[in-house]
Scaffold this motif. Structure first.
Motif, PDB file in Angstrom:
ATOM      1  N   TRP A 132       0.815  -1.211   0.000  1.00 20.52           N
ATOM      2  CA  TRP A 132       0.000   0.000   0.000  1.00 20.52           C
ATOM      3  C   TRP A 132       0.849   1.261   0.000  1.00 20.52           C
ATOM      4  CZ3 TRP A 132      -4.693  -0.133  -1.581  1.00 20.52           C
ATOM      5  CH2 TRP A 132      -5.492  -1.263  -1.375  1.00 20.52           C
ATOM      6  N   ASN A 136      -0.209   4.140  -2.434  1.00 19.87           N
ATOM      7  CA  ASN A 136      -0.606   5.443  -1.908  1.00 19.87           C
ATOM      8  C   ASN A 136       0.056   6.612  -2.628  1.00 19.87           C
ATOM      9  OD1 ASN A 136      -2.327   4.232  -0.126  1.00 19.87           O
ATOM     10  ND2 ASN A 136      -0.929   4.365   1.614  1.00 19.87           N
ATOM     11  N   GLU A 166     -11.114  -0.756  -0.707  1.00 25.23           N
ATOM     12  CA  GLU A 166      -9.922  -0.139  -0.120  1.00 25.23           C
ATOM     13  C   GLU A 166      -9.235   0.808  -1.113  1.00 25.23           C
ATOM     14  OE1 GLU A 166      -7.536   1.061   2.728  1.00 25.23           O
ATOM     15  OE2 GLU A 166      -9.181  -0.330   3.101  1.00 25.23           O
ATOM     16  N   ARG A 170      -8.854   5.036  -0.871  1.00 23.62           N
ATOM     17  CA  ARG A 170      -7.561   5.727  -0.923  1.00 23.62           C
ATOM     18  C   ARG A 170      -7.466   6.706  -2.096  1.00 23.62           C
ATOM     19  NH1 ARG A 170      -3.280   2.436   1.999  1.00 23.62           N
ATOM     20  NH2 ARG A 170      -4.508   0.957   3.197  1.00 23.62           N
TER      21      ARG A 170
END
Length: 195
Positions: A132, A136, A166, A170
């Motif tokens: 992640w 990100n 998810e 984000r």
């Protein structure tokens, strides 16, 4: 018998011009994909394609992005099915690039993607992004609307619906993920009153 020498950008451009009976420097779309022998290096010769808006270099053996200086009109860059390992070399097209097609490469890290302030479409399926922290980095791309990410270890390690929720959380600007519209959960009426 020696292996054939790689095709240069200059040779690929000449083939394109011969095939389409046009000048590459005047063309809005330049197709240099599927060269045989494959192109191994992007070089400054690409900078002569000043009017090019869409450049395809897919299905070659290119291992890094370079030589794009001078391509001041480039909006779509297709470099899928190559051997690219990092996202760098795009700074010179950061102000114009809207679509980046990089599926089926060897990209593990997304460092450098943040320079593409106009990027709307990013195809990065079947690469090697596994955490992640790297994903990100896409949060800095506030213009990103469409992302193709399936086939990366990060999303393959989760159930599809968990991955999509998810990822959408984000990337709040995203409209399409892995070929499907992003469906966001609407806040409950009580939550809306508190806003």
């Amino acid at each position: 018998m020696a292996a054939p020498k790689a095709t240069t950008i200059k040779e690929a451009v000449k083939r394109f011009e011969d095939r389409f009976k046009c000048s590459a420097t005047e063309s809005k779309e330049v197709q240099l994909q599927f060269q045989w022998p494959p192109i191994e290096k992007m070089d400054p010769q690409l900078g002569t394609l000043v009017k090019c808006e869409k450049l395809s270099l897919s299905t070659n053996m290119i291992d890094k992005i370079s030589g794009l200086n001078g391509m001041k009109n480039l909006k779509v860059l297709s470099i899928g099915r190559d051997y690219i390992k990092t996202i760098s070399g795009l700074e010179c097209v950061a102000d114009t690039l809207e679509e980046l097609w990089m599926s089926y490469n060897f990209i593990e890290k997304l460092k450098g993607i943040n320079v593409l302030k106009k990027l709307r479409v990013f195809y990065l399926s079947n690469n090697l992004v596994k955490d992640w922290v790297e994903f990100n980095r896409l949060q800095e791309l506030t213009t990103l609307e469409e992302l193709l990410f399936v086939g990366n270890p990060l999303c393959e390690a989760m159930e599809e619906n968990v991955w999509k929720v998810e990822a959408a959380k984000r990337l709040p600007y995203l409209k399409k993920l892995d070929g499907e519209p992003v469906v966001r959960e609407e806040p409950a009426p009580a939550e809306q009153e508190n806003k």
